[in-house]
Each structure stands twice: as C-alpha cells, then as structure tokens.
Design a protein around this motif. Structure first.
Motif, PDB file in Angstrom:
ATOM      1  N   GLU A   1     -11.884  -2.830  -7.836  1.00 49.34           N
ATOM      2  CA  GLU A   1     -11.152  -1.577  -8.033  1.00 49.34           C
ATOM      3  C   GLU A   1     -11.900  -0.404  -7.395  1.00 49.34           C
ATOM      4  OE1 GLU A   1     -11.712  -3.828 -10.211  1.00 49.34           O
ATOM      5  OE2 GLU A   1      -9.796  -4.457 -11.076  1.00 49.34           O
ATOM      6  N   ALA A   2     -13.225  -0.423  -7.534  1.00 50.73           N
ATOM      7  CA  ALA A   2     -14.024   0.656  -6.940  1.00 50.73           C
ATOM      8  C   ALA A   2     -13.876   0.659  -5.421  1.00 50.73           C
ATOM      9  CB  ALA A   2     -15.493   0.481  -7.324  1.00 50.73           C
ATOM     10  N   ILE A   3     -13.855  -0.512  -4.828  1.00 45.61           N
ATOM     11  CA  ILE A   3     -13.698  -0.599  -3.372  1.00 45.61           C
ATOM     12  C   ILE A   3     -12.337  -0.065  -2.944  1.00 45.61           C
ATOM     13  CG2 ILE A   3     -13.442  -2.237  -1.471  1.00 45.61           C
ATOM     14  CD1 ILE A   3     -15.665  -3.892  -2.740  1.00 45.61           C
ATOM     15  N   VAL A   4     -11.296  -0.410  -3.696  1.00 46.02           N
ATOM     16  CA  VAL A   4      -9.949   0.089  -3.376  1.00 46.02           C
ATOM     17  C   VAL A   4      -9.908   1.607  -3.464  1.00 46.02           C
ATOM     18  CG1 VAL A   4      -7.559   0.145  -4.158  1.00 46.02           C
ATOM     19  CG2 VAL A   4      -8.773  -2.028  -4.040  1.00 46.02           C
TER      20      VAL A   4
ATOM     21  N   SER B   1      -9.295   4.000  -0.210  1.00 45.85           N
ATOM     22  CA  SER B   1      -8.131   4.892  -0.176  1.00 45.85           C
ATOM     23  C   SER B   1      -8.567   6.342   0.012  1.00 45.85           C
ATOM     24  CB  SER B   1      -7.315   4.745  -1.465  1.00 45.85           C
ATOM     25  OG  SER B   1      -8.068   5.167  -2.587  1.00 45.85           O
ATOM     26  N   TYR B   2      -9.710   6.713  -0.572  1.00 45.67           N
ATOM     27  CA  TYR B   2     -10.226   8.077  -0.385  1.00 45.67           C
ATOM     28  C   TYR B   2     -10.610   8.300   1.076  1.00 45.67           C
ATOM     29  CZ  TYR B   2     -13.064  12.280  -0.997  1.00 45.67           C
ATOM     30  OH  TYR B   2     -13.560  13.562  -0.896  1.00 45.67           O
ATOM     31  N   LEU B   3     -11.357   7.363   1.640  1.00 41.94           N
ATOM     32  CA  LEU B   3     -11.823   7.534   3.015  1.00 41.94           C
ATOM     33  C   LEU B   3     -10.688   7.456   4.022  1.00 41.94           C
ATOM     34  CD1 LEU B   3     -15.126   5.437   2.871  1.00 41.94           C
ATOM     35  CD2 LEU B   3     -14.864   7.918   2.742  1.00 41.94           C
ATOM     36  N   ASN B   4      -9.585   6.817   3.645  1.00 37.25           N
ATOM     37  CA  ASN B   4      -8.439   6.730   4.549  1.00 37.25           C
ATOM     38  C   ASN B   4      -7.638   8.027   4.604  1.00 37.25           C
ATOM     39  OD1 ASN B   4      -8.988   4.110   5.335  1.00 37.25           O
ATOM     40  ND2 ASN B   4      -7.744   3.198   3.709  1.00 37.25           N
ATOM     41  N   GLU B   5      -7.887   8.934   3.660  1.00 38.59           N
ATOM     42  CA  GLU B   5      -7.194  10.223   3.652  1.00 38.59           C
ATOM     43  C   GLU B   5      -7.970  11.202   4.546  1.00 38.59           C
ATOM     44  OE1 GLU B   5      -4.408  11.133   2.385  1.00 38.59           O
ATOM     45  OE2 GLU B   5      -3.892   9.402   1.136  1.00 38.59           O
ATOM     46  N   SER B   6      -7.371  11.571   5.655  1.00 40.70           N
ATOM     47  CA  SER B   6      -8.070  12.436   6.611  1.00 40.70           C
ATOM     48  C   SER B   6      -8.356  13.825   6.048  1.00 40.70           C
ATOM     49  CB  SER B   6      -7.243  12.558   7.891  1.00 40.70           C
ATOM     50  OG  SER B   6      -5.950  13.085   7.606  1.00 40.70           O
TER      51      SER B   6
END
Length: 1008
Positions: A366-369, A373-378
């Motif tokens: 869950e932490a990886i997800v 998802s955070y890093l994928n948000e520009s």
C-alpha cells in the motif's frame, strides 16, 4: 427621561418645605436647580440633592417619605452620570452608599431590581470585583425570573468578568450550571456552557469537562451550534498539544462538520416552511413559527458563509490516532481523508501522512502504491524528495532492483546536487550489492560521476564501488576507491566505514599486518559503531591464522556481545569451535556449540551446529553421542525449510551408519581371512599392488590396520615369519590372541557397531516419517521421504509431488523433487531448480540444483546452457563433490555444441587439477583427442589417443576407446601393421577383458 420625571415630581413636592443649610433657598428652588443641571453637570446637582436628603431625613409623613425615596434614587443615578462624564471611578464608589440605603429601605419599590443592578454595576465600574460578584449573585438569586433575557445576559457577562478578576470563578459555577436548563434562552444557555467550559479547562477539571461533553451530546441545541463545535475543535487541539490524546480524540469525535450542521438547519427550515405553507398550525403559533423561520434562515446564512473545517477535523482525528499509537486506525483515517478530499489544498500533506503511516503499519504494498501515485502527479512537489527516498528503501526491501534503478536515475539527474541524490545512490548501491550484482555497480556508478563530478552522490559512488571491488576480489581497486572517499569527503557518512573497509581490503590482499594495524586503530576511534562486531570478527580471523587462540576466542566472543548480525555470530561461533577442535579442547568445543544452540535455537545455522557436534563426537569414537545429536537435531529443526543442514544431518546419519557397519564387516572379514588364509596373507604382505587393490575395494578398513601391514611395522614383523612368499596351498590358521593389534582393532570396530541405533536407518526413518506426519511436521516428513527414496529405493511417483510439497521443501528437498518431476515435466522442474538458486544461492543444494539443471539442458539438447550451468559449479562450488563430474560434463556439453576449442580448454582444465588424477585424466585426455579429430587435426588427435592408452593403461575403459580411435586412424592412413600392434597392445593388458570394448578390439585384430 425617567430621571427628568422624577425631578419634576420632586420639585412640586418640595414647595412647602423651608430652607435649612441653604437659607437663601427653599426646597422647591433646590429641586429646580438640581433638575436644571442634573443631566449636564451632575456634580453641581448633587449638593442640592444632598441638601434635600438632609432636610427630609427622618420625615415621617408619607408625602415627604416619597420625596426622600425619589431623591435617594436620583443621587445614585447622579453619581453614575457623573462617572459617565468624567470616568472617575470614585463617583461610583460614592454613589454605592445611596444604592445600599435605597435597597435596604425600599424593598417594595418597583425599582428595587434596578437599584440592585445599578449597585452591582457601580461595584463593577469601581473595580470592586468581589463585591460585584456578590451583588450580581444576589440579583440572580432574587430577580432572575423578572429580569429581561438581554439584561440577564449582560449580568452574566459582567459576573464572569468580575469573578475572573476576583479569582472567584468557582463561586459562580453552581449558578451557571442552573442556566443550562432548557427554560432559559439559547443565548443564555450557550453563554453558561461556554463559561463552564472555560472554567473546566482553566482548572484542568477533566471530570467537569466530560460532564459538559455529555450535556452537549444530550442537547440538540448545543450539539448543532457552530460556535460550540468550533470550541470543541479548539479544545481538542489544546489537549493534543498537552499530549492528552485520548481526550483530544473524544472531543474531535464530538465535532460535527459544517456540512452536517447545515443539513440539520435546512431540514428544520424546510419542515417549518411546509408547515406554514400548508397552514398546519393553530393561529396562536403563527408568530412563533415565523420567528423560528427567520432565526433558522439567519442561522443557515451564518453556516453558508462559515469556513469549512471538515478536512482539518479529519486530519486532526487521524493525527491523534497516530499519536495515541493506534497505528492501523490512523492509516485508514488518512486514506479516508485522501478519498473524501482529493482536491483539498493540503492533499499533498494528506498523501504523505498516509504513506508514512502505511510504512509504520508494515503495509509495504500500500505504501508503494501511495508513493508511486504521488510521484506520478506532476503538480506534486512538496514532499517528492522524502517520498522518493522512502520509496527507494521499500523497493530495496522488496529487492526490486529495476525500480530502484529507475527511481535513482530520475532523481539523480533532476537533483544531482541535492542530498536526495546521495540517498538514491546509496539505496541502489546497497540493493545491487545485496543481490550480488556488483558488475552493474561498476558499470553504472562511475558514469554518474563523469556526468556530475561535483554531485552530492559522489561519496556513495566511491563507497559502493569500493564494496563491489571487495566482493569481486579486486582489493587494490577497492582500496583506491575508499582512499578517494576519505580524502575528498572527510565529513561523509561513509567516512568511518571506508576507513574500516581499507583494513578489509588489505586483509584480502594478504597484507595481514597492515590489515591488523588499520582495524585495531579503527576500533579505538569508532566506539559503538555498528561495524565493531565485524571488525572483531576480522581480528579473530587474524589471530586464528597466527595461532593466537585465546585472543582469537576473545574477539569472536565480542562479535556476539556487541550485537553482531546472525551471520557474523554464526561465523564467530563456528570459527571458535574449529579452533577449539584443532587444539583438542573437546569439552570446550562441545560446550560452545551447546551454548550456541541454547541462545540461537531459531537460527538457520542451528542444524549446522548439531552437525558439527555429531561429527566431532564421531571423530572421538563417541558414536552413540553422535547419533544422539543427529536425532536431536532432526527432531528440533527438521520442520524448518530455511537451510539444508537438517538434510545433511539425515544424510550424515545414514552415511555414518553405513560406514560403521561396513567398517566392522570389512575389518572382521579382513582379519579373519588374514589369519586363516596364508595365500591371502602372503599377497597382502608381499604384493603391494594387490594390497592397494583390496583396500580400494574395501575402503572402510581402518587406516591404522592398513598401515600396520607396511614393511617394518610391528604387525608385519609378526606375520612375516609365519607367512611364505611363494605359497599355493594355505598353511595352518593363526590365532588372533597372538596378535594384540588385531585384537584391539577388532574390539574397537565391534564396540563402534554396538553404539549404533538398534535398527538400520531405513526402518528408523520410516517410523520417524510416520510420527512426523501424525504430528503435522510436513516438512520433516518430506525430508525423510527424500532420504528413503534416495537411499532405501522407496518408490516415489511425480504425481505425489506438486506445488504443496514444493512450498514445504528445503533447498535440498526441492532439488530432489525437481529431479523426480523432470521425468514428467522438465520445464516445471527447471523452474523449481531456478527457485533454489534464487532463494538459497549459498546453500549446499545450490551446486546440486545447478548440476540437475545442466543435466536437464543436456537431455533437451540445449548444450550451451548446460555448459553454463556446469561451469558455474566449477567456478563457484569448486569444493563440491559434484565439481569433478560437472567439469567433465561441461566439457562434454561444449563438445556436443561443436565448440571444440572451448571443449579442449575445459578438458585441459581437468588435467591441470592434480587432485583429480586418475580415471578423470584418462577420460579428459581421450576426449581432447576426439575434439581434435572433429577439427580434422588428426596428428594432434593421434597424439592424445596414444597418450591415453599408453599413460592410462590401468583404466581399460578409456584406453580401449583410445586404442580403437587410434587404430582406425592408422588404418585410414594405410598403416595396417601399426594398427594391428596398437590393438594387440591393449589385448595384452592384464585388465583388458574388463573393458566392454574388448571383443570389438579383438574382432578388429582378426579382421586385419
């Protein structure tokens, strides 16, 4: 206006009264003059009014008594008016006496409540706080019902302020509790509740506060009041700051979001509007309903414009749960926060908190997800560096090398001069090192330095490059990397470690004195460092090499004392045991390993300790003790799948039992034949070749017995006079009683036999397997099935072994399962064997797995892959019992792949190993000839064939094949006589008939 009317009345009543203190003025004039200046200048009016009070004091008529009462009341008002104009509190204090007299003398007057309020206000304005408290309490006691709600509200306000100033807050608590009653207005009740709330917080009266919380929860007016909910929210913040997390959590749970308050108001508003629209009310209720409607509309408007605090409330609740140690609840609270407020201005903080909480909960996936998802948000950048750092550590824990590499590459190029680049390089370096992929470290890291020579990660590159060089044995290059790190980054986090690793590099370079000097100095300069246990391990090894037994043992003991890893502790214990065993300190050896088993029963190496104890006791002749250790180790550790040491215990039990039984049988048979058969005895004494051949066929005969038959040994000297050299008929049998050494050896082997378990391994292991299955020890039962299949020929079908058994299997057992499965499905078997290599590359089963893989590839015709697997055994597991066969099969695979030159090099490697001299050399030499023959280099081929049958004539199988190939080459060249001589050479050998090619060669000679 009221004061003016009083003055006019007073003027009329004073018309008949005569002047006393002011002779020139009569009472009407005094009243008129007081009236004229009362409003504009009360200070001038007061003397006239005092004169009037003095003249009428003691008057008994009702008329004058009325004038006196009015004048007294106006005197109090005049002093209050004077205070309004001058702000001189003394005027209020002077006026209090008139209010006191009025209140006491005219209780029945309708203005008595006003007089009491005026007196209280005078005390309040004069800052006589305690008296003001008493005055206001007196009013509330007598006239609470008569006073208008707004005036009552103002009284309560001034009462609170007076009590605070007089430090008499507790004196008013009881009164304010009474104002919580529903018969009072909402304004008064809310004010009373807030006052009590303040008091409870001030005195930290948790019990009182909880009572108020109960009151709030019980009353809808309180529960849905916006201000009160905000008050609960702020109070929760205060409790959180004071680390009273349980109370904070309770208050936060009480707070209703603005949206919920608005829903409640709108529902009520709709209900009243419908009631009014449908005229479902009696006429007398109409005004009240309209008032409620207007109040609700005002309340709705207030809620519509009120700031939304729901997200902040949910944040506080989640945060308090975390502070309370309710880890899992906090995680789900943060997740709900993200789901409910995805567009909130603090969404980045919400996501970061949820990510950290997932790590704390151990929810790695869950932490990886969350992190990905955070890093994928520009648009997110506030927490990207700490999230990326933590994510790299999570990838590292999951051994996901590629994701660590991708993350490191991105952040290293985006932030090469930021500390995050250092952490990324460290995570990637550590991951690759743990995976053993040092080649990738050396291929990747230096290019980063070339691209960003001043990057923050340069120290990480130097350190992990040095570690990679250490791992690959390039100790000089490792030393260079560590020296560069120390010189260029003296403040680096790797500084101390690099200094220590320099000592390790010198150790690897066999410069032991320098290594000792560096590591000893490092220990003195780095007290408490995490690498201290490893440093003591190296010093122990150095002392062991220098035969400094006691100091070596001391260093090894410190490895455990200083909290070394289990691998270091295992090394220290087992090296200490080897030292003690080598110095014949057997009791200390056994005690040391027994202590290890007591302290680390769950260690994967515990079974190895048992195996060492058993082997040491067996070597001392304590066979029963050895088997006790075998049994104990199998029972204690047999159901764990981490290592192969239990499988080794099982194999050692069987092997030892076989050896002891064979030793006894072979030894007794040899002694009896030696004494009874003179022909045999003569051969053993005078024919060394026959003697060596017999001992080779009976390898369990004790070495001391074999050496006793060498010339000039006592037994040889005893047997020589009674043994003829040339004898064809056996003479008289000898008596063993005449040969002490034979009696001693026989007694010894018989004693060893008696120490064996009562039953052979096959029956004992079958019973143990049944017991293990009954006890639910499925892994142990599977291990025993492996032993029974391999050693007792118990039939096992591939159908019996599936994924369930694979999940229970130790590495050695999994290799065995794969070997059986290969007959049915070689591709599934290959997957299981590769699983062994991934999960247990350092285990003894790894070499066996590689061997099985090589054989599978050979059978499937994938010769190059087979050669690679066999080559890994030779390179990585050279000491394995499989290395000889693997070396030969590797060369065979290369020859089958038509890589003849590589095959020649592989066969040559075999011949270069002096320990492998014998039949392996004969086979390798012959096959080199076959390679040259395939290359059409017949001259070289003929040379190796001749070397085979001439140099290794004692190995008829290979010399026969070499003779056939050589003869056929000679025939092809027309050298018939040479071919015939070659064939005949082999046929004349003593052991020629032992070869399966004997008949073929004889027929070839006859054909010529």
């Amino acid at each position: 206006m009221y004061c003016l009317l009083c003055l006019l009345t007073l003027s009329c009543l004073l018309t008949a009264q005569q002047v006393k203190d002011f002779p020139e003025l009569d009472l009407p004039t005094l009243g008129t003059r007081a009236e004229a200046v009362f409003t504009s200048d009360p200070s001038e009016a007061i003397p006239y009014m005092l004169e009037i009070k003095g003249r009428l004091k003691g008057a008994m008529s009702e008329e004058y008594r009325t004038i006196y009462r009015e004048n007294l009341y106006l005197l109090g008002l005049a002093h209050m008016r004077w205070y309004e104009l001058t702000k001189d509190a003394q005027q209020l204090r002077d006026g209090i006496v008139f209010w006191d007299e009025f209140i006491q003398a005219f209780v029945a007057d309708s203005r008595h409540p006003l007089a009491m309020m005026n007196r209280a206000d005078c005390y309040f304005g004069a800052e006589n706080w305690s008296a003001a408290v008493d005055a206001y309490l007196h009013i509330l006691q007598l006239y609470r019902v008569q006073v208008e709600p707004q005036e009552l509200y103002e009284i309560l306000q001034r009462l609170v302020l007076s009590a605070n100033e007089a430090s008499r807050q507790q004196d008013i608590v009881g009164v304010f509790k009474e104002f919580l009653d529903p018969r009072y207005s909402d304004q008064l009740r809310l004010f009373a509740l807030n006052t009590l709330f303040d008091r409870a917080l001030e005195i930290e009266g948790l019990g009182a506060l909880m009572q108020l919380v109960v009151e709030i929860n019980r009353d809808r007016k309180f529960r849905y009041d916006l201000g009160l909910n905000l008050r609960l929210l702020n109070t929760g913040d205060r409790f959180e700051e004071d680390e009273k997390y349980l109370e904070a959590s309770l208050l936060f749970a009480m707070v209703l979001p603005v949206e919920q308050l608005l829903f409640a108001v709108e529902d009520h508003l709709i209900a009243i509007e419908e009631q009014l629209f449908r005229r479902q009310f009696i006429v007398s209720q109409a005004d009240r309903l309209v008032q409620q409607l207007n109040a609700l509309r005002a309340q709705r408007l207030e809620l519509v414009v009120a700031p939304r605090y729901t997200a902040n409330l949910r944040w506080r609740q989640a945060r308090v749960l975390r502070l309370m140690g309710r880890t899992y609840e906090a995680y789900f609270a943060f997740v709900r926060l993200i789901q409910e407020f995805p567009q909130h201005k603090h969404i980045e903080q919400f996501r970061y908190a949820a990510f950290l909480q997932a790590i704390e909960c151990g929810y790695t996936a869950e932490a990886i997800v969350l992190a990905e998802s955070y890093l994928n948000e520009s648009a997110f950048f506030e927490f990207e560096k700490p999230i990326a750092t933590q994510l790299s550590i999570l990838y590292q824990q999951k051994q996901d090398v590629e994701k660590v590499a991708d993350l490191a590459d991105e952040f290293l190029h985006r932030f090469p001069y930021d500390p995050v680049a250092t952490q990324m390089a460290h995570s990637l370096g550590q991951t690759l090192f743990q995976q053993g992929d040092t080649e990738r470290i050396l291929d990747t890291f230096p290019f980063w330095v070339e691209e960003f020579p001043e990057g923050a990660f340069v120290e990480s590159v130097d350190y992990w490059s040095g570690m990679a060089f250490l791992f690959t044995g390039a100790f000089s290059s490792a030393l260079t990397a560590f020296d560069r790190l120390i010189e260029s980054n003296p403040g680096s986090i790797y500084y101390l470690e690099a200094r220590f690793r320099r000592g390790v590099a010198y150790f690897g370079m066999a410069e032991y004195a320098t290594a000792r000097e560096i590591i000893t100095a490092w220990l003195a300069s780095a007290p408490g460092h995490a690498l201290q246990p490893e440093a003591h391990m190296f010093l122990g090894d150095l002392d062991a090499m220098d035969a400094l037994v006691e100091t070596a043992l001391q260093h090894y003991e410190l490895v455990e004392t200083l909290g070394g890893t289990q691998a270091l502790i295992d090394h220290a214990y087992f090296e200490s045991a080897s030292l003690l065993l080598a110095n014949q300190r057997d009791a200390e050896h056994d005690a040391l390993l027994e202590r290890y088993l007591d302290r680390f029963p769950a260690s994967p190496a515990a079974a190895e300790a048992v195996l060492r104890l058993a082997e040491a006791n067996f070597a001392r002749g304590r066979i029963r003790a050895a088997f006790d250790y075998y049994s104990d180790g199998i029972q204690r550790f047999g159901d764990g799948i981490e290592t192969d040491h239990v499988d080794q215990l099982i194999d050692a039990w069987w092997k030892t039992d076989d050896e002891v039984r064979q030793r006894c049988a072979q030894t007794i048979a040899f002694i009896e034949q030696l004494l009874a058969d003179e022909v045999f005895r003569s051969e053993m004494l005078y024919n060394r070749v026959a003697q060596l051949g017999y001992f080779s066929q009976n390898p369990q005969i004790p070495e001391d017995l074999q050496l006793a038959l060498v010339i000039r040994q006592p037994l040889y000297e005893q047997l020589e006079p009674v043994t003829r050299v040339d004898v064809s008929v056996a003479g008289a049998a000898l008596d063993i009683m005449d040969f002490e050494i034979l009696r001693v050896i026989r007694r010894r082997v018989e004693a060893q036999l008696r120490q064996l378990p009562s039953a052979p391994p096959a029956s004992l292991f079958a019973e143990m397997r049944l017991s293990a299955r009954a006890a639910g020890q499925d892994t142990l039962a599977l291990r025993l099935l492996r032993a029974l299949n391999l050693r007792a020929a118990l039939e096992v079908s591939p159908v019996q072994l599936g994924q369930a058994e694979v999940d229970l299997a130790s590495p050695a057992t999994l290799v065995w399962i794969a070997g059986i499965k290969a007959a049915e499905d070689p591709f599934v078997a290959r997957g299981w064997l590769l699983q062994v290599l991934r999960q247990a590359p350092e285990s003894s089963a790894a070499a066996r797995a590689l061997f099985e893989l090589g054989q599978l590839e050979l059978e499937l015709g994938y010769f190059d892959q087979a050669a690679d697997f066999f080559g890994q055994i030779v390179e990585q597991y050279f000491g394995s019992e499989l290395s000889r066969r693997a070396a030969m099969l590797r060369a065979d695979a290369l020859r089958s792949a038509r890589r003849y030159e590589d095959a020649v090099a592989a066969y040559t490697l075999i011949i270069q190993q002096r320990d492998w001299r014998g039949v392996l050399w004969a086979e390798a030499t012959f096959k080199i000839g076959l390679c040259f023959l395939s290359l059409n280099e017949t001259g070289k081929a003929q040379g190796f064939f001749e070397r085979t049958y001439l140099g290794y004539a004692g190995y008829p199988e290979w010399s026969a094949q070499a003779v056939l190939e050589s003869g056929q080459l000679l025939e092809a060249q027309g050298e018939i006589e040479s071919a015939r001589n070659t064939y005949q050479f082999f046929l004349d050998l003593p052991a020629a008939e032992e070869s399966s090619f004997y008949d073929a060669i004889r027929q070839q000679v006859q054909s010529l």
